[in-house]
Structure formats: C-alpha cells, structure tokens
Design an enzyme around this catalytic site. Sequence first.
Site, PDB file in Angstrom:
ATOM      1  N   GLU A 166       0.799  -1.670   0.068  1.00 46.84           N
ATOM      2  CA  GLU A 166       0.107  -0.243   0.221  1.00 46.84           C
ATOM      3  C   GLU A 166       0.918   1.528   0.454  1.00 46.84           C
ATOM      4  O   GLU A 166       1.919   1.051   0.655  1.00 46.84           O
ATOM      5  CB  GLU A 166      -0.594  -0.378   1.071  1.00 46.84           C
ATOM      6  CG  GLU A 166      -2.102  -0.994   0.862  1.00 46.84           C
ATOM      7  CD  GLU A 166      -2.869  -1.347   0.030  1.00 46.84           C
ATOM      8  OE1 GLU A 166      -3.479   0.050  -0.474  1.00 46.84           O
ATOM      9  OE2 GLU A 166      -3.248  -2.259   0.818  1.00 46.84           O
ATOM     10  N   CYS A 189      -2.301   9.307   4.236  1.00 43.51           N
ATOM     11  CA  CYS A 189      -1.923   8.832   2.345  1.00 43.51           C
ATOM     12  C   CYS A 189      -3.114   9.464   1.923  1.00 43.51           C
ATOM     13  O   CYS A 189      -3.541   9.520   0.657  1.00 43.51           O
ATOM     14  CB  CYS A 189      -1.532   6.984   2.519  1.00 43.51           C
ATOM     15  SG  CYS A 189      -2.837   6.166   3.407  1.00 43.51           S
TER      16      CYS A 189
HETATM   17  P1  NAD Z   1       8.685   4.836   4.012  1.00 47.64           P
HETATM   18  O1  NAD Z   1       8.597   4.309   2.638  1.00 47.64           O
HETATM   19  O2  NAD Z   1       9.803   5.509   4.323  1.00 47.64           O
HETATM   20  O3  NAD Z   1       8.517   3.456   5.465  1.00 47.64           O
HETATM   21  C1  NAD Z   1       7.925   2.406   5.247  1.00 47.64           C
HETATM   22  C2  NAD Z   1       8.606   1.253   6.100  1.00 47.64           C
HETATM   23  O4  NAD Z   1       9.656   0.853   5.024  1.00 47.64           O
HETATM   24  C3  NAD Z   1       9.152   1.799   7.510  1.00 47.64           C
HETATM   25  O5  NAD Z   1       8.891   0.741   8.132  1.00 47.64           O
HETATM   26  C4  NAD Z   1      10.835   2.084   7.345  1.00 47.64           C
HETATM   27  O6  NAD Z   1      11.108   1.693   8.104  1.00 47.64           O
HETATM   28  C5  NAD Z   1      10.542   0.130   6.356  1.00 47.64           C
HETATM   29  N1  NAD Z   1      12.018   0.853   5.483  1.00 47.64           N
HETATM   30  C6  NAD Z   1      12.670   2.137   4.889  1.00 47.64           C
HETATM   31  N2  NAD Z   1      13.200   0.952   3.509  1.00 47.64           N
HETATM   32  C7  NAD Z   1      13.345   0.126   3.530  1.00 47.64           C
HETATM   33  C8  NAD Z   1      13.387  -0.535   2.571  1.00 47.64           C
HETATM   34  N3  NAD Z   1      14.990  -0.419   1.978  1.00 47.64           N
HETATM   35  N4  NAD Z   1      13.243  -2.007   2.504  1.00 47.64           N
HETATM   36  C9  NAD Z   1      11.822  -1.533   3.303  1.00 47.64           C
HETATM   37  N5  NAD Z   1      11.462  -1.304   3.909  1.00 47.64           N
HETATM   38  C10 NAD Z   1      12.056  -0.221   4.034  1.00 47.64           C
HETATM   39  O7  NAD Z   1       7.184   5.942   4.590  1.00 47.64           O
HETATM   40  P2  NAD Z   1       7.453   6.424   5.883  1.00 47.64           P
HETATM   41  O8  NAD Z   1       7.493   7.152   5.611  1.00 47.64           O
HETATM   42  O9  NAD Z   1       6.865   5.392   7.211  1.00 47.64           O
HETATM   43  O10 NAD Z   1       5.450   7.072   4.976  1.00 47.64           O
HETATM   44  C11 NAD Z   1       5.093   7.750   5.011  1.00 47.64           C
HETATM   45  C12 NAD Z   1       3.958   6.925   2.918  1.00 47.64           C
HETATM   46  O11 NAD Z   1       3.565   5.825   3.600  1.00 47.64           O
HETATM   47  C13 NAD Z   1       3.466   8.057   1.974  1.00 47.64           C
HETATM   48  O12 NAD Z   1       3.792   8.020   1.346  1.00 47.64           O
HETATM   49  C14 NAD Z   1       1.932   7.652   2.720  1.00 47.64           C
HETATM   50  O13 NAD Z   1       1.270   7.875   1.058  1.00 47.64           O
HETATM   51  C15 NAD Z   1       1.896   5.880   2.469  1.00 47.64           C
HETATM   52  N6  NAD Z   1       1.116   5.432   2.937  1.00 47.64           N
HETATM   53  C16 NAD Z   1       0.344   4.213   2.846  1.00 47.64           C
HETATM   54  C17 NAD Z   1      -1.014   3.815   2.856  1.00 47.64           C
HETATM   55  C18 NAD Z   1      -1.696   3.700   1.978  1.00 47.64           C
HETATM   56  O14 NAD Z   1      -2.379   2.996   3.046  1.00 47.64           O
HETATM   57  N7  NAD Z   1      -1.628   3.633   0.643  1.00 47.64           N
HETATM   58  C19 NAD Z   1      -0.838   4.269   4.494  1.00 47.64           C
HETATM   59  C20 NAD Z   1      -0.489   5.146   5.468  1.00 47.64           C
HETATM   60  C21 NAD Z   1       0.631   5.551   4.885  1.00 47.64           C
END
Ligand code: NAD
Length: 968
Positions: A727, A761
């Site tokens: 997501e 999001c």
């Molecule tokens: P992010 O992608 O930076 O981090 C999400 C998670 O991924 C964290 O736990 C992070 O540590 C981990 N991560 C980072 N790099 C990684 C890698 N290389 N491999 C695996 N895991 C890794 O996102 P964020 O800043 O925490 O959240 C914001 C984003 O999330 C926004 O883009 C938002 O739109 C999206 N979001 C989407 C939904 C949805 O349901 N579609 C809901 C909430 C947030």
Amino acid sequence: MDDPALDDRIRKIGREIFSRVTESSRFSSPLARLDDAMMAWSMRNERRKSRLFRFVDCLPSLRSSQAIARHLREYLHISLPGFSPVVAAAATLGVSRMARKFIAADDLDHAVKTIAELRRKRLAFTVDLLGEAVVSESEADQFQRRYLELVELLPARLAGFAEDSLIDRDAAGAIPRANVSVKLSSLFSQFDPINPAGTSQAVLARLRPIIRMARKNGAMINLDMEQFAFKDLTLEIFKSVFTEDEFHDWPDAGIAIQAYLRCTLDDLKGLAEWSQRRGTPVWVRLVKGAYWDFETVVAAQNGWPVAVFIDKAQTDANFESAAAFLIENRHLLRPAIASHNVRSIAATLAHAQRCGAKPAEIEFQMLFGMADAVKTALVQMNHRVRVYAPVGRLLPGMAYLVRRLLENTSNESFLRAGFIDRVPEEQLLMSPILRKRRPAARPIPAFTNEPPVDFSLQSSRDDMARAIAAFSAQGRAEVPLLIAGQRIFTDQWIESINPSHKSRVVARCAGASAEHANQAVAAAKTAFAAWRDVPAEDRARLLDRVADILLRDRFELAAVEIAECAKPWREAHADIAEAIDFCRYYAWQMRQLASPAGADVPGERNRWLYESRGPAAVIAPWNFPLAILCGMAAAAVVAGNPVVLKPAEQSPLVAFHLARAYEEAGAPPGVVNYLPGVGEEVGPVLVEHPDVAIIAFTGSRAVGLSINHLASEPRDNQDHVKRVIVEMGGKNAIIIDEDADLDETVAGVVTSAFGYSGQKCSACSRAVVLTGVYDAFLARLIEAVASLKIAPAEDPGCRIGPVIDAEAHRRILAAVERGKRDARLAFAGDTGPLADEGYYIAPHVFADVPPSSPLATEEIFGPVLSVISARSLDDALSIADGVQYALTGGIFSRSPANIARARREFRVGNLYINRQITGALVGRQPFGGFKLSGGGTQAGGPDYLRHFLMPRCVTENTLRHGFAADAE
Ligand code: NAD
C-alpha cells in the site's frame, strides 16, 4: 397523565385555542392557502419531497438559467427544452417566495418594517442573524460586527413606537424591545468542545462587546442552543460571562434549552442553582430542538448513545415537565415557552394557572411564518408572544428555509398533523405519555466499529490530560527487541524524538541488525509449525483479547502517539480505535473463512479451505503508528502466519506497545516478534529471506516498488512465491463543482488537506475547482486555513502540529520552494515562536497550479495544498485521474448527474462524495488504492484476509463399487 384534573384543564384550554385558530384561519389569504396546498402536494410523496427540498437547497448556488434548468431536470425530472430562462425564473421566484415566508427581512431597514408590522399585531420579536457557517476568523469578525450593529442601532429605531404593555412589559416592569438571538459558533471558527478553555476565551472576546453594547442601549441577548456536542460548553460560557462583575446583575440575558435532550431537567436544575447564586434571574427559552436528524445520525455513525429522545412523544412529555419546572422556578428562570404545539402550550398555561403565575410572567415564542393562527389566538387570550425572526440574505438563508420546510412537513410535526393532515383535535390534545411507543428491537450486527472518544465530555478530556501528564512524568523509555519471547538489547540505539519539542527524546529503542532480522525470521518459522494448526477460533480469540487490551490502554497509548508522532488528540484516538477495529474485524472474518465451503454433486465431495502461508514480514509507516502495523499484523496472525513487526524508525515506542499487547494476550513465543531497526538495513534482509512467505508493506512508493521487485526473485532454498501486499502513496484530489455547498466544501477540504498536517496517505493535496466557483472557494479557503491554530500536539486546540521529523521538514520546505516556480503561493502561514521548538511547518496553499507540474503530480506528504482550475467536469475528471496514483478522491457537488459521473469515472480506491476524504473506517470503507498507490488489496474490507491465506481445494470421489457412500 397521572393528574386527571390537570389534564382536563389542559384539554379545555387547548379547545379554546383551537376554536380561536379555526376562527382566524377563515380569514387567511388565498396566497397562504396556496402555500399550504404546495406543501401538501410535496408531502404526498416522500421521494418527491426530498428531491424538491434538495433542489431548493442548491438553487441559490446556481449561477445561470441553464444551470437552474439542468438541476430542475435532474432533481424533479421537469424538462422544457428551449424554455430554460422562463422555467428558471419561475423556479427562482417560487422558491424566493417560499423563503420570504420564513425569513423576516434581509437587512436592518427591512427588519424594522417587519417588526412594526408584528407590533401592529401585538407581537414581540427576537432577531436571529442568518449566515453561512463560520469557517474562518474573518467570518467570525463579520458576524460580530453584524451583531454589534443590531444591538447598537435597533433599540433607537424601535424607541419611537408607542408602548404596548402586552409585549413591552412583564410582571416585573419594562422589558427590552430589541431582542437579539446569538449563536456562539458564529463567533469563533474553531469552536470545539475538545478545547473548552481556548474556545471560551475566543468566544468571550467577541461576545463581551456585544453584551456591553446591548446593555448600554437596552437590548436583550439570548444565546441559541446548537448541536448537543456544544451544549455543555455553551452553558458554561453563558454562566461564566453573566457571572462576571460587569454583567452579573444584568437581567436581560437568556439562553435556549432543548427538551428533546434526555438531560434537560438536570441542565435546568443547574441553571436554577446558578441563577440563585447570581442573584438576578435570566430567561430560558424552552424549545423542542432543531437538530434531531443531525443528533441521531451523528450518534449512529459514531456508535454513541443518542442524546435525544427517539420517540417524539417523549420529547413532548419532557417539554411539559421542563415548562412546569420553569414555571415553578420563575423567580430564577423566566420562562419563554417556544412551541407551536397547542397541547404543549395548553399544558404550560394549565400549570401556570395552578401555580398562580400571572400571564405576564410567561412568554410564548413562535417562529416567523409558522402557526400564525396560534399566535393570534394567544394574543387574543392576552399572552405575550415573541416571534423568532430570521434576518439575512436569501442565499445563506436557504439552509434555514429547508430546515423549516422539513419541520413543517415531517411525519412527527404537530403543524402537519393539525393543519394539513387534519388529525382530530382531541387526539392532538392527548397527553404525550399516552402516545409513547415501544422502541423497535434492532438486530445486532456482526461487527461494529469502536466508538470514538467523545471529547465533549469532561471525563474524556480529564482522562486525556492525566495520561499526557503521566507519560511526560515517566521520562525516556528504553525499548528492547522481542524475538521468540526474549527481550534483547543491542549495541545500536534508535532515538525517537518528540516532533513538537525536538529537544525531548521520547524513547531509546534497540536497533536490530541483519543478524537479528535472521533470528526473528527463524523464530517465526519455528512458531509457524504449531501456530498454523491452532484452531482458527483460538487465533480469533487472541485478536479479541488484543483489542480489549488496546481499549483498556487507549488513553495511555494516545499519550504515547501524541508525544512520539505528534498526533493531535482526536487523531491519536482514531488511530487506536482503528487498531481495535482491525483486530475485531479480522477475527470475525477468520471465523467466517474457517468453515470450509464447497459445491458437492452426487458422488463427489468438494471442499475449499484456506491454509496459512508462512512467516510474514510486516513493514509499517509512522503516520498511523498503531493502526497500520496492527492491521497488517492482525491479518497475518489470525490467518496462522507468525510475524516479524518492523515498525518505522519514527514510531518504535507505539509499536512496542502492540508487541506487548500480544504478549499479554497470550500469543505463544515467536508468533509476534518485534524488530525495530533502520529500514534500509533490516528491511531488505526480511524481504529477501527465503523463509518469509508474506510481505505486508505500507509506506512510500519508492520503497514499496523496490520491495515488490526484490521479492519477486526466488533465493536459494526458497520453495514458494512470496505474497507481496503493498500500500503506497497518493496524490489525492477533491473536485469542487459549481453548485457545491461552500460551507461544507471548505470545511471538508481543510480537514482533508491539513488534518495531521497533511501526513495521511488519504490526504487531499489537490483541489480541482470549476471556474465558476474558483474565486469564491479560494477566498474562503484561504481565510479558513489562516484560522487554523498551529500548536504542539498535546495542546487540545492544535489543528496543525509539527511534521514528523527533520528530514520531512526539510523535504516539504524544499517542495514549497520548488513549487513557487510553477504556481502562485496564495497563502503561507507563520509558525511564529514555535519555529525553533519543533518541526513545525505552517499550512501552504498554491493557486493556479498547472495540472502537470510536479506540485500537482508528486506526493509531498505535508501541509501543502494545490488549487487547480478546471473548465468543466470533463476537464476536472481528467485532471483528477491524470496522475500515477489512485488512492482516494472526492467530489463536492449537488448535481445528481455529475455525482453519477464521478462515481463511474473518478477511478480511485476510495471515492468520497460530499464529505472529507480522510478517516476511512474498518468494515465501512475498505481502504487502499491501485495504479502506483498499491496492489488493490483494500485493508479492513472483506477481501483483505484472503491475501494472507492459501486457498486449497480437496475433492473426494465418494462412489464405491457403484454405491454412493458418505465421505468420512
Ligand atoms: P517509508 O516508505 O519511508 O517507510 C515505511 C516503512 O518501510 C518503514 O518501516 C521503513 O523503515 C521501511 N523501509 C524503509 N526503507 C526500506 C527498505 N529499503 N526495505 C524495506 N523496508 C524499508 O514511508 P513512511 O515515511 O514511513 O510513510 C509515509 C508514506 O506511506 C507515504 O508515501 C504515504 O502515502 C504512505 N502510506 C500509505 C498508506 C496506504 O494505505 N496506502 C498508508 C499510510 C502511509
């Protein structure tokens, strides 16, 4: 009625009123009869009625004959091609005439003329200022100016009229001729019971000058009562201002009390005690209450107890008791009985006679344009009648008009029963106690959402304040990893910082290494062998217990979210309620999926069943620090898949509470492992691990796509295709149609774009506005955004808090700088003294944004809104759909045809019509997008759990040597 003598008396008085009413109705004008006939026509068919009223509601926003003709066609199926200007003019004229029946005047001069006419009929009045909903501080200032003008100019304009003792005096002497009703929500755009101190302070700053001026010029001020959530605060503000030294001895103050509330008598008792202490009586306008539909809908949507009586007869009975209380305490609370119901009026009069109250001690009030014959009857009987007279322009008055129309035509309406349906008099005069109905039994639904915390209750606010204080007294937390039930501290720490106060470290959390990630997967794999065979019912019960623990700890958890993620109070609680919902919803779903289904034919038995898949890596973002992590984990666990929780670096403490909740609920070791760490380090280890069968990820597009890619490649010893659930982000648009209700649109866009500083999001980051309303919308939007309070998240008045961290702060400000090259920065707020305290970014609004610029196509994830103009709905839809994301979207429109098109063509995962686009609820709005927003796996919906399960089908031939035996 337990007092037959009193009831006889009531009926006698009632009959007298009715006979006078019949007499005076004989002289009613043909026009009045025409109105009655129209009303009766509209009511004969409920669908027609509702369509007609909806048309009336949107008519003032229609700017051309073509638009009016189109809406007539869409709502009422009236179609006269070629004649649109004529039809449009006729419709406008008809509605304006209807409006004028209920709206007394459009300005002061006109009001004075209406008042003179009322006085000729020996009727007093109170002015109610109509207006749009106040969405900004400049609009609240305008309202204050209008009130000030009224109390300054009206008394002088009325001084020349000859005195009429019936309406200008009560039992104690002269009473003010000028009488003004004030709505407190019109004096402060951020009126919110969650923040009583801040709200009172702002309201009082605008109210005091009005009262001062009223006192100086001899006008009376009556506070109106609005929705239930505002009731306690309105009462509190009323009592507090009229206890102040300057106003404590002023007798010309009043407040409305609603009899449809279950707590009416308690409130009246409280007011009477207060009035006694004050030493000078106040007026109480007793009404039945005008927000019944709203209150019942809000209660049903939130799962809150309903504050109003469901049965109208109970309201009527309560009204009689409350009127009796007022009469008995009239030396403290001077009764103003506001009803058109002849039974209620007669009951008041009968009680007054019994108590020996003089007629001048009791006032009756009725609405302008309604029940005129009842007013005449009471005047003839020598009672003081005051007319509640709305004053204002037609456009903002339309909502008022529709309320009145609904009231006149509702099935419960006395006026409808008495004057249109011609219900017999004796039935109308029957005691309401005899009319009470038994409530119908409601079926219990299988899943219900956890009701949100109601912050209009003092107890909720106290609980929250206590939890915040307790959390900050605890000092910095130290959090270990949790692998196979073991707590592990590492030599690496991840600090989580309070974004509202960046010098405060909320927690120090052990950081996992690649080796820990491998250990955690091994623990999950070991646990899998047994966990997959635990009966689904037992796994579901585990989730129910986790839900109970989260519910028990909700205030403590909210305090952690406020500190660690700067979630404002309501948002923090919504996140926890959503986590609870996920547990209960997936538990319920698992119970359904656990019983195998099948399609048998003779001699063949088919069973479809669901199997667990294997260890799951759950990788979550910080913006819904509990709900998203909990939702993904709950689905995995209940489906029989042990998990490794990898929370975001910014929210490890909230996540640790979830891991502990599983421990407390009795999850076997290894079923829930907790692995905080740097995403780039441990994330890929989990994703690539050959034993990880499921990756459930929510976060940014870049990370989501890289996970999708990495997971597709089988590693050595990997014997399965990984199931990847991603997501990701959005660039969500709200379309604003030319006929949109701007009050609701501005509020909806502001909440969607700036709630949690735009870090959802689902947040709205594009407002796509049709040219006809572009300027009007933008002007009101900017004022509304300028009125949002920027504050630390623990402040209950916070509407804009900080963003999550230094990196986000830098990134968002850079996007704003870049944006200035592409579009006009129409508004940029100021963080003031908070700038150095935390990661604050004031709200920004860009206007005239080119639809294909980076500002309008790339996710910013902060308090930045792009306003884009569109020539037509076609144009708006192609702009809205013209990005790589498809997560949420919305439209504000009152055109049935345009709404239908948006339903079909605005292709996003979650489309919202005429409401904010954030705040999806589990079970009601399954949530998630497609295109580059995600894989179309909506969380909290009926399909989600299946992604965590492997379907299997078992077929057995039950034919043995020619005879069909039952399978074993
Ligand atoms: P992010 O992608 O930076 O981090 C999400 C998670 O991924 C964290 O736990 C992070 O540590 C981990 N991560 C980072 N790099 C990684 C890698 N290389 N491999 C695996 N895991 C890794 O996102 P964020 O800043 O925490 O959240 C914001 C984003 O999330 C926004 O883009 C938002 O739109 C999206 N979001 C989407 C939904 C949805 O349901 N579609 C809901 C909430 C947030």
